[in-house]
Design a protein around this motif. Sequence first.
Motif, PDB file in Angstrom:
ATOM      1  N   LEU A  68      14.598  50.585  27.929  1.00  0.00           N
ATOM      2  CA  LEU A  68      15.175  51.695  27.184  1.00  0.00           C
ATOM      3  C   LEU A  68      13.914  52.546  26.603  1.00  0.00           C
ATOM      4  N   LEU A  71      12.382  54.754  28.789  1.00  0.00           N
ATOM      5  CA  LEU A  71      13.046  55.976  29.252  1.00  0.00           C
ATOM      6  C   LEU A  71      12.833  57.107  27.950  1.00  0.00           C
ATOM      7  N   ILE A  72      12.975  56.641  26.712  1.00  0.00           N
ATOM      8  CA  ILE A  72      12.935  57.435  25.442  1.00  0.00           C
ATOM      9  C   ILE A  72      11.676  58.163  25.549  1.00  0.00           C
ATOM     10  N   PHE A  75      11.713  60.930  28.355  1.00  0.00           N
ATOM     11  CA  PHE A  75      12.721  61.978  28.335  1.00  0.00           C
ATOM     12  C   PHE A  75      13.055  62.347  26.834  1.00  0.00           C
ATOM     13  N   GLN A  77      14.012  61.259  22.545  1.00  0.00           N
ATOM     14  CA  GLN A  77      14.930  60.398  21.767  1.00  0.00           C
ATOM     15  C   GLN A  77      16.164  61.095  21.851  1.00  0.00           C
ATOM     16  N   ARG A  79      17.481  62.905  23.934  1.00  0.00           N
ATOM     17  CA  ARG A  79      18.189  63.088  25.187  1.00  0.00           C
ATOM     18  C   ARG A  79      18.763  61.701  25.433  1.00  0.00           C
ATOM     19  N   VAL A  80      18.133  60.650  25.246  1.00  0.00           N
ATOM     20  CA  VAL A  80      18.374  59.327  25.814  1.00  0.00           C
ATOM     21  C   VAL A  80      19.392  58.562  24.863  1.00  0.00           C
ATOM     22  N   SER A  83      23.331  58.570  24.770  1.00  0.00           N
ATOM     23  CA  SER A  83      23.871  57.936  25.834  1.00  0.00           C
ATOM     24  C   SER A  83      23.781  56.250  25.792  1.00  0.00           C
ATOM     25  N   ALA A  84      22.555  55.792  25.184  1.00  0.00           N
ATOM     26  CA  ALA A  84      22.441  54.639  24.900  1.00  0.00           C
ATOM     27  C   ALA A  84      23.445  54.038  23.841  1.00  0.00           C
ATOM     28  N   THR A 118      21.909  47.035  25.496  1.00  0.00           N
ATOM     29  CA  THR A 118      22.351  48.528  25.262  1.00  0.00           C
ATOM     30  C   THR A 118      22.159  48.820  23.737  1.00  0.00           C
ATOM     31  N   THR A 201       7.551  64.029  24.350  1.00  0.00           N
ATOM     32  CA  THR A 201       7.558  63.140  25.390  1.00  0.00           C
ATOM     33  C   THR A 201       6.364  63.129  26.188  1.00  0.00           C
TER      34      THR A 201
END
Length: 447
Positions: A68, A71-72, A75, A77, A79-80, A83-84, A118, A201
């Motif tokens: 996770l 991804l952060i 893309f 914090q 944006r991700v 969703s998380a 998650t 990012t």
Amino acid sequence: MSSATYRTLLRTPGAAAFFLTAAIGRVGIAMTGLGVVWLVHARTGSYATAGLVTGGFAVAEAVAGPQLARLIDRFGQTRVLPSALLAHAGAVTTLLAMVAAGTPDWLMTAGGVLAGATIPQLGALSAARWAALLRDERAAALPTAFALESLANQLAYLAGPALVSIVGATGRPAVGTTLAGALVVAGGLCFAAQRRTAPLTASGAGVHDHASGSLLRPGFAVLVGVNLAIGVFFGATQISVTAFAVEHRVAGAAAALFTVSGCASLLAGWLYGLRRWRTAPRVQLAVAAAALAAGCLPLLVARSPVELGFAIALTGLAIPPLLVLCSVLAELAVYRVVLTQAFVWLNSASAAGSAGAAAVAGWAVGAFGAHGGFAVAALAAGVMAVLAVTGLRALPVPPAALGTELARQPLDAVHEAGQQPIRFARYRDVGDAGEQFAQHDGEFPAG
């Protein structure tokens, strides 16, 4: 020295907003594991099942957390993270429904795995924001910021388990798990809403090559080893202190001993962050690790709860500087565009060490008594000291050809001078004795 240092730090534009919202979420994270134990045990009456579900949660958190974080870093914090958090809310709701319905153990364990996979590491995300906020001439304040993060974490893990236990003891364990999830989601969403302090990012920095996104660096590997040893120390100490209290027929003293250790750690962390240390971070780490190893010796000979209280306080004093310094050195050892991953991997290493130590120390206590468990903790501290003394020479040092004056040039000035940038690293001076460490956070001019 005064707490004005921390107040000044929190007056940095945007700092208080992201720090306080992350602190709220951290309390929820600290509640979640124990909340699952209360929840499952109340429904099944089995601590074995509760341990299985909680173990699945912990393993999934340690394994999925770095993914996770990756991804952060890629893309962002903002944006991700939302969703998380929504996925975590759904996972906690699913787990609550499974437990209420009395589903089979394996299905509840799957629910625990989903909740663990998650849950975001808000502490790591907050630390990454401090690293992005305190740059260049303000970089000297980073150890104080990481000390503040350590204090917030310790307070969360003092308040969170106590809160969920109080709620669980009232006969409403589902309320505790629900409250934990609500704090994680609410704190995390408010944290994600603070867009102006979000770190750059990897895509935003224009970094696409494999080397700049890699954590495979000797210095960082040493830090992972140190955190693994810290986890072993924690796990072995928790079991051994409890066993010691039971052996001396004062089982209730275990809580008092843990409180003594926690208070000593809070005091040490608060005092450490108030001072600007001139000694190089890697030297400080070696000293702190050696102090912890030496502090373990009284644990091996303690004969009463009072003696153990003094010994456990000594070891508690060394822990916060170690954690702060690992964050400081990680920030120096890796590219900034993978910094969140670095912080989460350190957390995962500690969690893995603690989980492994539970089994090893449990065996040692069964075979040799509480002092056998303390021997496991002392061995971990000794290994940590050896790593800190011998391994941190692997931290990156800029090539001699890259002069300090050129390294200090702002990137905008480089572009104005008409130089062609390449993807490389900007270096800044850190520590004493003229030591320079690499800080990879942008582009560096060619030539």
